[in-house]
Structures are given as structure tokens and as C-alpha cells.
Design an enzyme around this catalytic site. Structure first.
Site, PDB file in Angstrom:
ATOM      1  N   ASP A 161       2.052 -18.962  18.310  1.00 44.87           N
ATOM      2  CA  ASP A 161       2.974 -18.380  17.430  1.00 44.87           C
ATOM      3  C   ASP A 161       4.035 -19.411  17.152  1.00 44.87           C
ATOM      4  OD1 ASP A 161       4.359 -16.015  16.217  1.00 44.87           O
ATOM      5  OD2 ASP A 161       5.538 -15.903  17.848  1.00 44.87           O
ATOM      6  N   ARG A 196       0.874  -1.290  -0.101  1.00 42.59           N
ATOM      7  CA  ARG A 196      -0.026   0.053   0.010  1.00 42.59           C
ATOM      8  C   ARG A 196       0.804   1.184   0.134  1.00 42.59           C
ATOM      9  NH1 ARG A 196      -3.958  -2.440   4.522  1.00 42.59           N
ATOM     10  NH2 ARG A 196      -1.857  -2.744   5.213  1.00 42.59           N
ATOM     11  N   LYS A 226      18.781 -16.907  23.568  1.00 39.55           N
ATOM     12  CA  LYS A 226      18.092 -17.309  22.346  1.00 39.55           C
ATOM     13  C   LYS A 226      18.794 -18.762  21.951  1.00 39.55           C
ATOM     14  CE  LYS A 226      17.154 -16.021  17.480  1.00 39.55           C
ATOM     15  NZ  LYS A 226      15.907 -16.187  17.630  1.00 39.55           N
ATOM     16  N   GLU A 235      13.643 -17.453  23.160  1.00 41.32           N
ATOM     17  CA  GLU A 235      13.969 -16.121  22.418  1.00 41.32           C
ATOM     18  C   GLU A 235      14.267 -15.073  23.546  1.00 41.32           C
ATOM     19  OE1 GLU A 235      11.987 -14.999  18.866  1.00 41.32           O
ATOM     20  OE2 GLU A 235      10.178 -15.804  19.827  1.00 41.32           O
ATOM     21  N   HIS A 240       6.305 -24.208  14.612  1.00 37.84           N
ATOM     22  CA  HIS A 240       7.955 -24.531  14.613  1.00 37.84           C
ATOM     23  C   HIS A 240       8.024 -25.705  15.703  1.00 37.84           C
ATOM     24  CE1 HIS A 240       7.982 -20.605  12.681  1.00 37.84           C
ATOM     25  NE2 HIS A 240       8.177 -20.350  13.755  1.00 37.84           N
ATOM     26  N   HIS A 249       9.363 -21.288   8.484  1.00 46.25           N
ATOM     27  CA  HIS A 249      10.746 -21.213   8.277  1.00 46.25           C
ATOM     28  C   HIS A 249      11.936 -22.001   9.067  1.00 46.25           C
ATOM     29  CE1 HIS A 249      10.642 -18.612  11.953  1.00 46.25           C
ATOM     30  NE2 HIS A 249      12.130 -18.494  11.690  1.00 46.25           N
TER      31      HIS A 249
HETATM   32  C1  BG6 Z   1       8.428 -16.376  14.120  1.00 46.87           C
HETATM   33  C2  BG6 Z   1       7.721 -15.908  15.189  1.00 46.87           C
HETATM   34  O1  BG6 Z   1       7.574 -17.511  13.415  1.00 46.87           O
HETATM   35  O2  BG6 Z   1       9.376 -17.047  14.656  1.00 46.87           O
HETATM   36  C3  BG6 Z   1       8.281 -14.902  16.088  1.00 46.87           C
HETATM   37  O3  BG6 Z   1       6.082 -15.251  14.697  1.00 46.87           O
HETATM   38  C4  BG6 Z   1       9.766 -15.420  16.285  1.00 46.87           C
HETATM   39  O4  BG6 Z   1       7.613 -14.346  17.042  1.00 46.87           O
HETATM   40  C5  BG6 Z   1      10.353 -16.058  15.113  1.00 46.87           C
HETATM   41  O5  BG6 Z   1      10.316 -14.434  16.740  1.00 46.87           O
HETATM   42  C6  BG6 Z   1      11.676 -16.866  15.506  1.00 46.87           C
HETATM   43  O6  BG6 Z   1      12.320 -17.197  14.663  1.00 46.87           O
HETATM   44  P1  BG6 Z   1      13.908 -17.677  14.775  1.00 46.87           P
HETATM   45  O7  BG6 Z   1      14.110 -18.082  13.509  1.00 46.87           O
HETATM   46  O8  BG6 Z   1      14.672 -16.402  15.057  1.00 46.87           O
HETATM   47  O9  BG6 Z   1      14.121 -18.801  15.843  1.00 46.87           O
END
Ligand code: BG6
Length: 508
Positions: free
Chosen positions: A241, A47, A351, A222, A246, A184
Site C-alpha cells: 500500500d 454504478r 501522522k 499514519e 510512496h 499522489h
Molecule cells: C494511500 C494509501 O496511497 O496513501 C492509504 O492507500 C494512505 O492507505 C494514504 O492512508 C496516505 O496518504 P497521505 O497523503 O495522507 O500521506
């Protein structure tokens, strides 16, 4: 990897954070690695008002900041720059889509993309349905021998019913073979290595079951808070989330049976079977099997962090969890009665994403009898990030006259073994979508089966109406998470270096 065939990649949500931090740098690195055909072109749709030139400048800036191969290679950039275009548009506007539909055949002609399309939905999830409907309109289809694929970002629904509705909508316009639901984590090297580790080595299979494994722990911790995503996060929470996608994916790869072949159909079939074997947690039993927490204000080096409830976009009385821990069982022949402990949270001590497979103690207490304290069981730690690698923790004798036992680690580290940084997850996944390989993407029934595990927990939490347990930023989460595992005589493992474990003295 093969050079992907030429196509026009259309990114919806092109001015957003995901595009800037992940998609653009991944595309640049694919071009740099020579994996993207020189005819492939890229169109941003969003947008924000911008010219092609401004959009190109944004890409350059994003690459300079977030690509894994900085500084920018001018030769590569020059090749890419001339193939980047921008189309401003409202997601619901028929006129704006008509303009996009006019533009693409011209790009086909100019660059030779052959009518192939890869639509990437990187917008907030609320926009997915309208974009899918617009893309599905008659006349938007390309030539019969060209492909039109759609990549769809998470969150894929917010419960089973919405995921089913989204699947129905997608299937109205696109066959399943053209739909690429992204997670991912599946693009991360160590996650893919789980398959290699399990199925390219013969040592694991005989012991990969409840008879030899005591339990499995999966952690996705995280160190950051919700940052600028409070609005989205407050409607999702940690379970939706991270755990629904994941973590359940990681769990499925650990727990699945060997697939009949290493292809998308066979691997995804096995993952679905795992989800369907997970014992559902009755809403009334959530207190016994789950814990939820929310970060409070606190001192987290180098500054004080604010409480979740003070984050932008978060309701002042929000009961959304920023931490979740769950104990699950897979009711099948291999895993009968053996727990999988999952935990995830924001603003935790570090992390860290890892899978810990803890083996049972030796059956004969040879050493135990003479030692001050129990000998540690063996662990296999699969570290997804950081320091990607795999470690075995075994017991070794400390050199010297006395019998002293210390856990030692046999370490395989990607960095030192292969001397190269693994590609970013998005690079791998975008390339896979370009070549049409769905192995690392989520199938419709897989997404639904994962929601079927999560829904009763969410229901139980909603019915209980209690507030999540507060936890200190920089800690490992609320006390309840420790209780969840300690009540079973186990404990969470944080790191794998063994240095935090004392030496055990034994008198033989
Ligand atoms: C995302 C989440 O799918 O993965 C985020 O929506 C999170 O909240 C992220 O921070 C974490 O990904 P990674 O690759 O940094 O572990």
C-alpha cells in the site's frame, strides 16, 4: 502555471471516496485558481443511480467539506456547476459505454472541448482491466488532433506479474505517452522540493554519498487505522500500500543521480536506475532485513481502538501487516554499503512523513573526548507532512561560561517562508495530466522495477508463514522495528525539534 487546454474529464468511480475527498476538491481549486479552461467539462461515471442535479449537489458538498479554500466561492461554483454531468453505468456494460460515447461529442459541441479526453480511473483496482478494454474499443478514439489520456490510480498491480499484465493491457490501447500512473506523493510540494534542494544548490552534491552520509531514514507514519478500507487493505498490507509506491519514490528522489534535464524522460530514467540498483532481499533473508507488525487493540486518545483483526472487511485470522520496516541497500558507486531504513504503519503515534539524512560524525573526536556523551551527528530532515519544510540539525554552544553543546535546528518552513498553503497534491497532478506533463507520474518500467524490489520480500513473508508482531496503537510500531535499526548502532528519529535531546556538558 499555464491554463490547461479544454477537455472532457471522465471520472470512473465518481461516487467513491477518492473522488469525493480528493478529486472533486482539487478540480474546484484548479478552477478557482484559473488553471482550468472555462470550456473544460466533467462527467462522472459510476454504478450509483443519480441525476445530474444530484451529482452536482454531491460535488458541492464534497467541496464544502474537503476543499483547501473554504467557504465555497459562489462565483467559482456557478462557473463549474454548469459543466458537471453524470452518466450511470456498469463498468463492464457495452451499452453504458455506448451511451457515454454518445454523450461526449455532444459535450464537445456544447462546451468546445475539441474532442480532448482525460479518463480518470478512480474505481477499485478490480475494475481497471474492463474499463481499459472498453475505452480502447474502436470508435472510442477522438479526432486525430485531440488527445485521449488515461490517469490510473494505485494500486498498480499487486506484484510484478500483475503490473506487467496491466502494462501490456494498457499498451494494447494507449501509447505510454498517454498513460498517467498516479502516485499522489509526487504531487506534494516537499517531495518536488527534494529535486530543487538537491539540484539547485551546490552545497549538497559533494557530500551526498556514503562517504559523508551515515544512513537515510524514511518514515510514512499514519495516526489512523484502516478506517473503512479493510477489504482492500487486507489484500494489500503496508508494504504494497505505501512502501512499493510512496516510499520507494521518496527513496529514488533522494538516491538518484542528477538527471541530464528536468524532463519526464530524464528524471524517470534516473529513478529506474535507483530501483534496479537496490539489492534484492532474498526471501530466506527477510528476517534480517524486514519487520512486519499488526496493530492490536489499545487505548489511543481519546478512545480505545479495536485490533486490526476486528476491523470490517478483515479476515479474523489475517496475517496482513499494518506496519512494515525494511533495510535496503543501493548497490551503486554513490551509495555503496550505506543503509536506507524505511518504515510505515497505521495507527502510529502521529501522522508524519519525513526523510532524515543522517551525516557521519566529525572525523576528529575533538569534543567527544571531553564530553559526557557523544556529540550528536548532523541531520537533514525533509518533512513531507505536516509542517512541510526542511531542517538542518547542527550542534551549537549553549551561551555561558561552560562548554555545553546542544543540537539546534535551522528551519525552513513553507508556511512561514512563503505565507501560502501549498496546493494539494491532486491539484498539481490533475493539472499536469491536463497539460500532458508526465514528469510526476510513474512510467511502466518504473512501476515494474519497484515491484521487483517488493516481490521477494512478500515471497519471504509468505513462505515464513509467521504472524506479524503486534504493536500498541499510538506507539512507533513493534519492538522488532527498533531492533532492526538498533542492531546497527543507530536509532529511528521521531521529531526534529531537538528538545528531546539533552544538553551535553564538556570539560575543556
Ligand atoms: C494511500 C494509501 O496511497 O496513501 C492509504 O492507500 C494512505 O492507505 C494514504 O492512508 C496516505 O496518504 P497521505 O497523503 O495522507 O500521506
Amino acid at each position: 502555471m499555464a491554463i490547461a487546454p479544454p477537455c472532457a474529464v471522465v471520472i470512473f468511480g465518481a461516487s467513491g471516496d477518492l473522488a469525493r475527498r480528493k478529486l472533486v476538491p482539487a478540480i474546484y481549486d484548479l478552477v478557482r485558481e484559473g488553471l482550468c479552461d472555462d470550456r473544460t467539462c466533467f462527467v462522472g461515471f459510476s454504478r450509483t443511480d443519480m441525476s445530474d442535479q444530484q451529482f452536482r449537489a454531491e460535488w458541492r458538498d464534497a467541496i464544502a467539506k474537503f476543499s483547501r479554500s473554504r467557504p465555497i466561492d459562489e462565483g467559482v461554483w456557478k462557473k463549474l456547476e454548469a459543466r458537471i454531468y453524470y452518466a450511470r453505468g456498469e463498468y463492464g456494460s457495452a451499452d453504458d459505454y455506448a451511451r457515454l460515447a454518445d454523450m461526449l461529442p455532444k459535450l464537445d459541441e456544447k462546451h468546445g472541448t475539441g474532442g480532448n479526453r482525460l479518463y480518470y480511473l478512480a474505481t477499485p483496482p478490480g475494475q481497471f482491466p474492463v474499463i481499459i478494454e472498453r475505452l480502447g474499443e474502436p470508435g472510442r478514439r477522438t479526432a486525430a488532433d485531440a488527445f485521449a489520456r488515461v490517469i490510473i490510480e494505485k494500486p498498480f498491480g499487486r506484484d510484478l506479474a500483475s503490473a506487467q499484465a496491466m502494462n501490456q493491457l494498457l499498451h494494447r490501447y494507449f501509447p505510454e505517452e498517454q498513460i498517467f500512473r498516479i502516485d499522489h506523493y509526487l504531487g506534494k510540494e516537499t517531495v518536488q522540493n527534494l529535486l530543487v534542494m538537491r539540484f539547485a544548490n551546490s552545497v549538497f552534491e559533494p557530500i551526498w554519498n556514503y562517504k559523508y552520509i551515515d544512513h537515510v531514514q524514511i518514515t510514512v507514519a499514519e495516526s489512523l487505522g484502516v478506517e473503512n478500507r479493510g477489504g482492500y487493505y487486507d489484500r494489500a498490507g503496508a508494504l504494497r500500500d505505501i512502501a512499493q509506491n510512496h516510499m520507494l519514490q521518496l527513496m529514488a528522489l533522494v538516491a538518484m543521480e542528477p538527471p541530464v534535464a528536468l524532463d519526464a524522460l530524464s528524471i524517470r530514467d534516473e529513478k529506474v536506475k535507483v530501483y534496479r540498483s537496490i539489492r534484492l532481499i532474498r526471501p530466506a533473508a527477510v528476517k534480517d532485513f524486514t519487520v512486519r507488525g499488526q496493530y492490536a487493540a489499545g487505548a489511543y486518545d481519546p478512545q480505545r481502538t479495536k485490533a486490526y483483526l476486528r476491523e470490517k472487511g478483515v479476515a479474523a485470522d489475517s496475517r496482513t501487516e499494518t506496519f512494515a520496516a525494511v533495510k535496503l541497500f543501493v548497490d551503486n558507486w554513490r551509495w555503496s554499503g550505506m543503509p536506507f531504513y524505511l518504515r510505515t504503519g497505521k495507527l502510529l503515534k502521529e501522522k508524519l512523513s519525513e526523510v532524515v539524512v543522517r551525516f557521519r560524525s566529525p572525523p576528529l573526536t575533538l569534543f567527544q573526548k571531553q564530553c559526557q556523551s557523544p556529540v550528536y551527528p548532523n541531520d537533514l530532515v525533509i518533512r513531507v507532512q505536516p509542517n512541510e519544510g526542511i531542517s538542518w540539525r547542527l550542534n551549537g554552544k549553549v551561551p555561558g561560561g561552560q562548554m555545553m553543546i546542544k543540537p539546534v535546528a535551522l528551519d525552513f518552513l513553507y508556511g512561514t517562508t512563503f505565507h501560502r498553503e501549498p496546493p494539494d497534491a491532486y491539484e498539481r497532478l490533475i493539472h499536469d495530466a491536463m497539460i500532458g506533463d508526465q514528469t510526476l507520474f510513474i512510467r511502466a518500467d518504473e512501476a515494474e522495477a519497484a515491484w521487483a524490489v517488493i516481490d521477494p520480500i512478500e515471497k519471504g513473508w509468505a513462505e515464513a508463514m509467521d504472524t506479524p508482531e503486534p504493536y500498541e496503537p499510538g506507539s512507533w510500531g513493534p519492538k522488532g522495528a527498533m531492533r532492526l535499526i538498533e542492531i546497527d548502532g543507530r536509532r529511528w528519529m521521531h521529531t526534529m525539534d531537538g528538545v528531546d535531546e539533552p544538553i551535553i556538558a564538556c570539560s575543556l
